[in-house]
Every structure is written in C-alpha cells, then in structure tokens.
Design a protein around this motif. Sequence first.
Motif, PDB file in Angstrom:
ATOM      1  N   THR A  16     -46.168 -23.957   6.385  1.00  0.00           N
ATOM      2  CA  THR A  16     -47.418 -24.286   5.699  1.00  0.00           C
ATOM      3  C   THR A  16     -47.292 -24.233   4.174  1.00  0.00           C
ATOM      4  N   GLY A  17     -46.137 -23.795   3.670  1.00  0.00           N
ATOM      5  CA  GLY A  17     -45.944 -23.701   2.211  1.00  0.00           C
ATOM      6  C   GLY A  17     -45.537 -25.034   1.600  1.00  0.00           C
ATOM      7  N   ASN A  18     -45.453 -25.056   0.251  1.00  0.00           N
ATOM      8  CA  ASN A  18     -45.043 -26.267  -0.489  1.00  0.00           C
ATOM      9  C   ASN A  18     -43.760 -26.874   0.073  1.00  0.00           C
ATOM     10  N   ARG A  21     -43.759 -27.911   4.043  1.00  0.00           N
ATOM     11  CA  ARG A  21     -44.382 -29.221   4.302  1.00  0.00           C
ATOM     12  C   ARG A  21     -43.455 -30.355   3.875  1.00  0.00           C
ATOM     13  N   SER A 165     -44.505 -25.679  -9.718  1.00  0.00           N
ATOM     14  CA  SER A 165     -44.400 -25.696  -8.253  1.00  0.00           C
ATOM     15  C   SER A 165     -43.260 -24.806  -7.764  1.00  0.00           C
ATOM     16  N   GLY A 168     -44.636 -21.705  -6.482  1.00  0.00           N
ATOM     17  CA  GLY A 168     -45.539 -21.756  -5.335  1.00  0.00           C
ATOM     18  C   GLY A 168     -46.876 -22.420  -5.619  1.00  0.00           C
ATOM     19  N   LYS A 169     -47.674 -22.501  -4.562  1.00  0.00           N
ATOM     20  CA  LYS A 169     -48.939 -23.218  -4.615  1.00  0.00           C
ATOM     21  C   LYS A 169     -49.933 -22.564  -5.582  1.00  0.00           C
ATOM     22  N   GLU A 170     -49.973 -21.218  -5.587  1.00  0.00           N
ATOM     23  CA  GLU A 170     -50.930 -20.529  -6.479  1.00  0.00           C
ATOM     24  C   GLU A 170     -50.623 -20.822  -7.937  1.00  0.00           C
ATOM     25  N   MET A 172     -49.378 -23.620  -9.095  1.00  0.00           N
ATOM     26  CA  MET A 172     -49.885 -24.962  -9.374  1.00  0.00           C
ATOM     27  C   MET A 172     -51.402 -24.905  -9.599  1.00  0.00           C
ATOM     28  N   ASP A 173     -52.073 -24.120  -8.770  1.00  0.00           N
ATOM     29  CA  ASP A 173     -53.532 -23.952  -8.931  1.00  0.00           C
ATOM     30  C   ASP A 173     -53.868 -23.339 -10.287  1.00  0.00           C
TER      31      ASP A 173
END
Length: 349
Positions: A16-18, A21, A165, A168-170, A172-173
């Motif tokens: 489910t991570g960057n 996927r 990236s 991780g996703k956080e 990028m957020d």
Amino acid sequence: MGSEATGFKIAVVGATGNVGREILDILAERAFPVSEVVPLASRRSLGQEVSFGDRTLVTKDLATYDFSDTDIVLMSAGGDVAREWAPKIGAQGAVVIDNSSAWRYDADVPLIVPEVNADAAAGFSKRNIIANPNCSTAQLVVALKPLHDAATIKRVVVATYQSVSGAGKEAMDELFSQTRAVFTTGEAKAEKFTKRIAFNVIPHIDVFMEDGYTKEEWKVMAETKKILDPAIKLTCTAVRVPVFIAHSEAVNVEFERPITADEARDILRQAPGILVVDKRENGGYITPHEAAGEDPTYVSRIREDATVENGLSFWVVADNLRKGAALNAVQIAEVLVNRKLISPRKAAA
C-alpha cells in the motif's frame, strides 16, 4: 510471456506504500510471468485495495501469511520489517528482494543493479535475500559503470538533489501543504522534515554520523563501493529539494585514463538503462519533472573538468520510485527468471 503453468507466485510486502504500488504497476507493465500476485501489508493496512494491471487486489496480513509456495517476495516495508521478516521468508524457500537498507551491507547478501552487476545475483542462495540499493546509488552506478569500464574511476564527488517522495507519502503531503500555506499565509509546519521544505533545500537526509556525514551520504559511498568497485573514492552531499518525484545528481569524476566528453557521451549512449539528453542550449537537458514516471537514468551536461587530470562533470536524473526502487527490484526478479536461477515451486510440486 508466461502461462499459468510457467508463472511465478509473487508476494509484494508493503503493497500500500508509494513503492509497493509502483512495484505492482511495473510487474503488470513489463508483463512479468506471474501465476499469482499477493499484496501483503501490516494489520494497519489490512483489507486495503491496490491495483495490479486492470485487476483490484485486497491486501492480506504479512504476520499470518504462509510463504511455502511463494517464489519471489518483493519487499518495500522499511528496515525493521525487513530485518524481522526477510530471514523467516527466505527460510521458507522464497527469494526476498528487499528495498530497505537492512541487508545491503551483509557480505552474504548480493546488492544488485542489473545494468551494473547482474552476475552477482547468483549469490542469493546463501540467505535467499537480495538487496536493492539506495535510490541515489542506483542511478549513480548505472551512469558510472560504463565510464569505469572505459577509463577506471579514481574518485567521485556527488551532490544529490533528492525529491520528497524518497521520504514517503507523508513527506509528499508535507511539501504540498506547506506550499499551499505559503500562498494562503497559513503556517508552514515542519513535521516530517527538520526544516521547512517548501521553497527551500535541506542539506540533511537520514541521521548524522560521527564523522559529520549523514547516513544517506554514507549509504551512497558504501553501496557504490560494494556494487561497482571497492577501490573507488567517493564523497557525497545529500540534499532534499522541494520536488515531488525524481532525484537529480551533480557528479564530478576523476579517471585514471584520459576520457573526453565526446567519448563519454558515446559510451553512455550505448550503455543499458541510460538515455543521454545533452544539447548545449536552452532546455537541452533533463530535469526531474521530465524524468518522473520514466524508466531510464538520464545523463545531461557532460563536460570536461580541467581542474583535475582526466576529469568529467555531468548531471544524472532518474525517477527514485521507479529506477531508484520498484523498477530495479522487478529487474532483479527478471534476472532470476531469465537466467533460470529459480523455477516456479508450484510447477515442481
């Protein structure tokens, strides 16, 4: 490429991570010979849906999964998970290709970039683990290898310009929300990074070490030696930049033998996994924006450095989620299959 009978059963840990996927996308894109693909995650992400080609798969629990008929496990779930699970999974007979730094420096674990040292993959059987290098190292050694073969590298100085990236996703957020805050006069809060990343650069990735280098810088130095040549001297400054995807590197190399920029350009044009985009004009080079979503390692700005004997400088860019992680992992799996280093266990049963 493969019918059900000849396909390999693949598990993706951290699906489910960057990067997880991206691995699923690349397996489908490259028509990897699979009989079955199983996405695995921690309890926290259990039941989440991920896509594989035009199919939707539901994640299963890593902790309770039986790997006894799995052939290859592509793992992208961080160092702690890899340290705990890679040996357990390897002991059940599956080959683990791990994206974290947990196993890269283990003498019994091959550290592979297929364009550079595919032959070393055969050493996986000691532990049933193969390590994927750091994203910055992967694109660097793809560019260095053909030049090293031609003129023997003595010393490398590299400054990285790494996208968020990679954290991780956080991360990028955080870049997104800080950028928005700057324009709406909100507060740009730094949580994932040590300082504001929006409209800024941070010369600090991973933890600081005794000698003043960061762990990220050390990884690039140690991994380049392991993959390419222990005799190469290398120094690195790793910098986080406000870019979402793709890492860039300014690379300066000193060779033992003379090599001109023109020779280097020709050598790199013929090398696997590289695209040379090098016109000495406005826009005649690659930036991270163009490299995002692409497979090659791009090389631009190739020029001679007159301050040292046999010196060259150039610019290297690649998508860190693809070549720096997911694509490289899938390419390693392709090496195992294409060189017949493994065969499907279900077929043998």
